[in-house]
Motif scaffolding. Sequence first.
Motif, PDB file in Angstrom:
ATOM      1  N   TYR A   1      36.029  32.292  40.476  1.00  0.00           N
ATOM      2  CA  TYR A   1      36.914  33.109  41.245  1.00  0.00           C
ATOM      3  C   TYR A   1      38.433  33.135  40.791  1.00  0.00           C
TER       4      TYR A   1
ATOM      5  N   SER B   1      36.797  40.842  43.311  1.00  0.00           N
ATOM      6  CA  SER B   1      37.745  41.154  42.285  1.00  0.00           C
ATOM      7  C   SER B   1      38.117  42.382  42.107  1.00  0.00           C
TER       8      SER B   1
ATOM      9  N   VAL C   1      38.409  32.206  50.044  1.00  0.00           N
ATOM     10  CA  VAL C   1      37.514  33.332  49.048  1.00  0.00           C
ATOM     11  C   VAL C   1      36.225  32.945  49.336  1.00  0.00           C
TER      12      VAL C   1
ATOM     13  N   LEU D   1      40.417  39.699  46.130  1.00  0.00           N
ATOM     14  CA  LEU D   1      40.469  38.318  45.608  1.00  0.00           C
ATOM     15  C   LEU D   1      42.022  37.897  45.083  1.00  0.00           C
TER      16      LEU D   1
ATOM     17  N   HIS E   1      44.722  35.304  47.030  1.00  0.00           N
ATOM     18  CA  HIS E   1      45.492  34.500  45.870  1.00  0.00           C
ATOM     19  C   HIS E   1      47.015  34.574  46.170  1.00  0.00           C
TER      20      HIS E   1
ATOM     21  N   ILE F   1      31.538  37.797  44.807  1.00  0.00           N
ATOM     22  CA  ILE F   1      32.776  37.254  44.028  1.00  0.00           C
ATOM     23  C   ILE F   1      33.210  38.565  43.007  1.00  0.00           C
TER      24      ILE F   1
ATOM     25  N   TYR G   1      42.768  28.114  50.060  1.00  0.00           N
ATOM     26  CA  TYR G   1      42.559  29.219  49.066  1.00  0.00           C
ATOM     27  C   TYR G   1      40.982  29.703  48.879  1.00  0.00           C
ATOM     28  N   CYS G   2      40.267  28.321  48.531  1.00  0.00           N
ATOM     29  CA  CYS G   2      39.122  28.354  48.096  1.00  0.00           C
ATOM     30  C   CYS G   2      38.186  28.488  49.327  1.00  0.00           C
TER      31      CYS G   2
END
Length: 930
Positions: free
Chosen positions: A557, A787, A494, A792, A796, A783, A490-491
């Motif tokens: 994030y 969003s 992003v 984002l 997720h 970031i 996930y990280c």
Amino acid sequence: MNLWWLVSIFSFCIGTAIQGALKPEVLNVGAIFSFGTVNGQVSRIAMKAAQDDINSDPRVLGGRKLSITMHDAKFNGFLSIMGALQFMETDTLAIVGPQSAVMAHVLSHLANELQVPLLSFTALDPTLSPLQYPFFVQTAPNDLYLMSAIAEMVSYFGWGEVIAIFNDDDQGRNGVTALGDKLAEIRCKISYKSALPPDQSVTETDVRNELVKVRMMEARVIVVHGYSRTGLMVFDVAQRLGMMDSGYVWIATTWLSTFIDSKSPLSLKTAKSILGALTLRQHTPDSKRRRDFVSRWNTLSNGSIGLNPYGLYAYDTVWMIARALKLFLDQGNTISFSNDTKLNGLGGGTLNLGALSIFDGGKKFLANILQTNMTGLSGPIHFNQDRSLLHPSYDIINVIEHGYPQQIGYWSNYSGLSVVPPEKLYRKPANRSSSNQHLYSVVWPGGVTSKPRGWVFPNNGRQLRIGVPNRVSYRDFVFKVNGTDIVHGYCIDVFLAAVRLLPYAVPYKFIPYGDGHKNPTYSELINQITTGVFDAAVGDIAIVTNRTKAVDFTQPYIESGLVVVAPVRKLNSSAWAFLRPFTPLMWAVTGVFFLVVGTVVWILEHRLNDEFRGPPRKQIVTVLWFSFSTMFFAHRENTVSTLGRVVLIIWLFVVLIITSSYTASLTSILTVQQLSSPIKGIDTLMTSNDRVGYQVGSFAENYLIEELSIPKSRLVALGSPEEYAIALENRTVAAVVDERPYIDLFLSDHCQFSVRGQEFTKSGWGFAFPRDSPLAIDMSTAILTLSENGELQRIHDKWLRKKACSSESSQSDSEQLQIQSFRGLFLICGIACFLALLAYFCLMLRQFKKYSAEESASSVPSSSRSARLQTFLSFADEKVDRTKSKLKRKREDMPSNVYMIEAEPKNGSARINRDISQEREQYNNETWLH
């Protein structure tokens, strides 16, 4: 008689000769400059013009002549020293110069010893302190203000790092040091200092070698501080190296504006090499005197060179000396010199050291110079306590096509950056807020008008080394593919999505950090950035206080925070479920208040209301019935007293709130699946001695120890969700404290556990970069864009979507209603009861006092305390109507008493009137209680 006349004439002649010797007709002033330089040429013409103007006006020096002797130092330190010694031998009163800060440091020692003031408008080194060099006076703003202006320009355009190119001499080094200090005040810095040899010895090869280094670096904001020869060489080589293209920012100190003003029109080659550069020029306010002098300049210079601000300062400096000399002589001082006793032992040889003499009036003359308060060609001239000029200011210049200097604003130490001339702002209150700082648009190198970013990734072939935690648990966030250095999670997704939004390419390489057997310690990963092992860190890194002191984080994030997870058991419905909404203490306090309020209302109503009277058993039953029937608003007894009604209204409001809360809580208990656990949250763990689990490598360990003071002996390190479950099931730990994203994943597979209480910290995860890294700012912007456009959330959902059994399906039990939630209501009700009783008993005592006085008048008073108490209780228990009937009978007898009052003396009528007033007041009080 003849002898007397001869003596008089002789004395007059001797006095005239002595006075002429002490007040010479010619006042000698020296000047030390390198007249082959731009500033040397302009200063020579301006000083000569000032000398002529002074000598042409006999009012200035009272008919004396000012003589300025020019000494050409030819940019040579030895010749500068020789020139100064020659001036000292000829009883020179002051010296204008030297031109360079290097010689100013040397010659200031000579000036201090012989007390001859040195006045310079070009040696502007900030380290030439008046404390160390009291006889050295800077007559133009020193470079400290120049560097302040550059620092504010860097801040205004939003850059964080600069590269400084300078000549490695006193003026260059100390100026760049001052620039570094001013940049540090605004959290900027000099990333690299490029030192070149002194101006006369620097070569093109030296410049090329340094610029090749600069071109390989990250910063693209370059400040050139030096002299015109070196500076033009730097720009020429930079253009050939492609460093005058878009993306670069060049800021030159005053040397460039000076060269442009004096040498315009510039050659095509020079104009092209400095296109887009920014430079500064000492600001000189417009005035009629200045315009007249500018119009004279072509005549004075014969068109050989243009006027620059240093010419104005040169002219004003000579006038400062002339005015100070006039004041010195008007004060009755004499010009005299005396031998320096320190040189007496240095005889021998061919050096004529004995000719060096001390100016006896040097200190007074220096004081007159520092008291100067005049308006010159350069504007108002006045020295502050620290000898700096009042309101130093600069013009900010942008070099555009054909080398034309286009002014884009001003800077002053009073108002900062502005497009309004500083002299207009001096009349207004100082306002240096960021919203009040303005400049006009700029044409940057390459002819672009959009502001350069000010940095790029260094062109040295090296990629960004990004540290990634090599996790062994919770691999949904970040993990390394076995046998490779490829990382996913996930990280990582992003980070890659944010990098794709940057307006430039980012060369990077992921480097796993950790042994692969246990989760790495994240604080150690952050330390690897501060030591230069990594250029950044990407992963599930929590943003906490001690880490922000070492690195810069991006915008979070994902939200995070520490929570408590513990085993729970399902609560089945029971016969006593209706008692769950309230805690035992809440039940007890509520019951006590029912009884207290019922008792208070009975006391207030007893004397007035028949429903609250009768035999003791009946009254007890009435109190109990009235008290608890108010719970359902079913009380039948009416309240007739004002105080009773007030208390009852307040109590019914409290009952309404309590019953509504009870109903809502009971509904939740009977309709929602209930989970129970002795752990209610972090407070339970803090007050107990149970062991607490935490994730290996997490900041939770330090937080629990340092912030919550939980002993380390109670903490158990756990490395994976499986270890969490085993430790909780086996009661090895009572609860586990970890960050919310991990717990959400854990609970998706372990429904027998649940989050207890609320998050007790609020933070988030971000990417870490070195302090003041511009990439952190751009990544934060990216970031935020992710969003806003929903990307984002999609990332997720891809990695962290909840499975069938999630934390949301395991609802925590409804917390029982605590006494703290209703403390305010009970407090208001208690105060109301107390005040009502207080008012009631005060009025009761007052009535009893009057009642007992009447009874004592008609019967023998009892002195027994028990008898009086019994009388009071009987009075308190007596119905008010009987007391009213007695008062009524007394009022029926009052008309007959009126005639008696009239027959008695006047002193007796006052007493009877007072008795009647008291009885009337008693009656009114009883009526109010009713």
